[in-house]
Motif scaffolding. Structure first.
Motif, PDB file in Angstrom:
ATOM      1  N   PHE A   1      33.281  -1.292 -25.431  1.00 39.14           N
ATOM      2  CA  PHE A   1      32.339  -1.777 -24.425  1.00 39.14           C
ATOM      3  C   PHE A   1      32.268  -0.793 -23.260  1.00 39.14           C
ATOM      4  O   PHE A   1      31.180  -0.449 -22.787  1.00 39.14           O
ATOM      5  CB  PHE A   1      32.777  -3.152 -23.934  1.00 39.14           C
TER       6      PHE A   1
ATOM      7  N   THR B   1      28.840   1.298 -22.319  1.00 32.73           N
ATOM      8  CA  THR B   1      28.194   1.034 -21.034  1.00 32.73           C
ATOM      9  C   THR B   1      28.294   2.249 -20.109  1.00 32.73           C
ATOM     10  O   THR B   1      27.355   2.546 -19.364  1.00 32.73           O
ATOM     11  CB  THR B   1      28.793  -0.199 -20.339  1.00 32.73           C
TER      12      THR B   1
ATOM     13  N   LEU C   1      29.865  -9.960 -29.540  1.00 39.47           N
ATOM     14  CA  LEU C   1      29.973 -10.538 -28.200  1.00 39.47           C
ATOM     15  C   LEU C   1      29.858  -9.452 -27.131  1.00 39.47           C
ATOM     16  O   LEU C   1      29.185  -9.634 -26.104  1.00 39.47           O
ATOM     17  CB  LEU C   1      31.296 -11.287 -28.056  1.00 39.47           C
ATOM     18  N   LYS C   2      30.499  -8.313 -27.366  1.00 43.71           N
ATOM     19  CA  LYS C   2      30.407  -7.209 -26.409  1.00 43.71           C
ATOM     20  C   LYS C   2      28.984  -6.661 -26.347  1.00 43.71           C
ATOM     21  O   LYS C   2      28.493  -6.295 -25.276  1.00 43.71           O
ATOM     22  CB  LYS C   2      31.397  -6.105 -26.790  1.00 43.71           C
TER      23      LYS C   2
ATOM     24  N   LEU D   1      26.960  -8.941 -24.182  1.00 39.76           N
ATOM     25  CA  LEU D   1      27.311  -8.761 -22.770  1.00 39.76           C
ATOM     26  C   LEU D   1      26.651  -7.514 -22.197  1.00 39.76           C
ATOM     27  O   LEU D   1      26.049  -7.556 -21.115  1.00 39.76           O
ATOM     28  CB  LEU D   1      28.832  -8.678 -22.626  1.00 39.76           C
TER      29      LEU D   1
ATOM     30  N   LEU E   1      24.034  -7.034 -19.179  1.00 37.99           N
ATOM     31  CA  LEU E   1      24.585  -6.412 -17.980  1.00 37.99           C
ATOM     32  C   LEU E   1      23.719  -5.278 -17.441  1.00 37.99           C
ATOM     33  O   LEU E   1      23.373  -5.252 -16.255  1.00 37.99           O
ATOM     34  CB  LEU E   1      26.001  -5.900 -18.268  1.00 37.99           C
TER      35      LEU E   1
END
Length: 199
Positions: A57, A61, A178-179, A182, A186
């Motif tokens: 993650f 990101t 799930l990541k 997110l 985000l």
């Protein structure tokens, strides 16, 4: 795919934009990014069938927020710190760290980290980080770029007769989904906050 690579990435929307202060900002971002990656690698969230680690993650990101060039400098800096023996990777320890850890089962995934940062940085430059669906697509591509060299390396290291997918892919898919969700929320949310702050 025709990408228009003329969008700013998140790290570029904050002053300064030119001169020595820009270089100082970039150096601070690289150092901060390395610390972010090292801390995230050690975070484990209880989950079935395996705990979720936040390393991927953070890599994806960071790549999107920094862009390909600054992201590459950061991920290579992270690799150098790890190669020097500092305990910055998810599974490294006092018993196995540095190059010996990097050449083990995780080696291919670390190569994938570099590829994924370049891909996410390029797609962010094309504006994909401003839309949740496009960011989700970028994350899927980034995850694939991590897994492909990771699985190839596992097969070469341990033999293709071993359950490579069961070792290096399927236990992590739920956590990665799930990541992905997110990150897909985000980054576009951060862009909306930037737009709102600018009025």
């Amino acid at each position: 795919m025709n990408l228009s690579l003329n969008h700013k990435v998140l790290s570029e929307v904050f002053a300064p934009q030119t001169g020595a202060m820009k270089l100082a900002k970039q150096a601070a971002l690289v150092i901060g990014g390395i610390l972010f990656l090292a801390i995230a690698a050690k975070i484990k969230v209880p989950m079935w069938p395996v705990p979720i680690t936040m390393g991927t993650f953070a890599v994806l990101t960071m790549g999107a927020a920094y862009g390909a060039r600054l992201g590459l400098a950061t991920i290579l800096g992270y690799m150098i710190v790890g190669a020097l023996g500092f305990d910055v990777f998810a599974g490294s320890s006092a018993e196995k760290f540095g190059l010996s850890y990097m050449m083990g089962g995780t080696g291919g995934y670390l190569v994938g980290y570099v590829l994924a940062v370049l891909a996410l940085g390029t797609l962010a430059r094309a504006g994909w980080d401003r839309s949740a669906p496009k960011m989700a697509g970028a994350m899927i591509l980034g995850n694939a770029l991590i897994y492909v060299p990771g699985l190839i390396w596992l097969g070469m290291l341990y033999g293709w007769d071993k359950p490579i997918l069961a070792w290096g892919l399927t236990p992590f898919l739920l956590g990665d989904a799930l990541k992905l969700a997110l990150a897909a929320v985000l980054l576009p949310t951060l862009w909306k906050l930037v737009a709102r702050a600018r009025g």
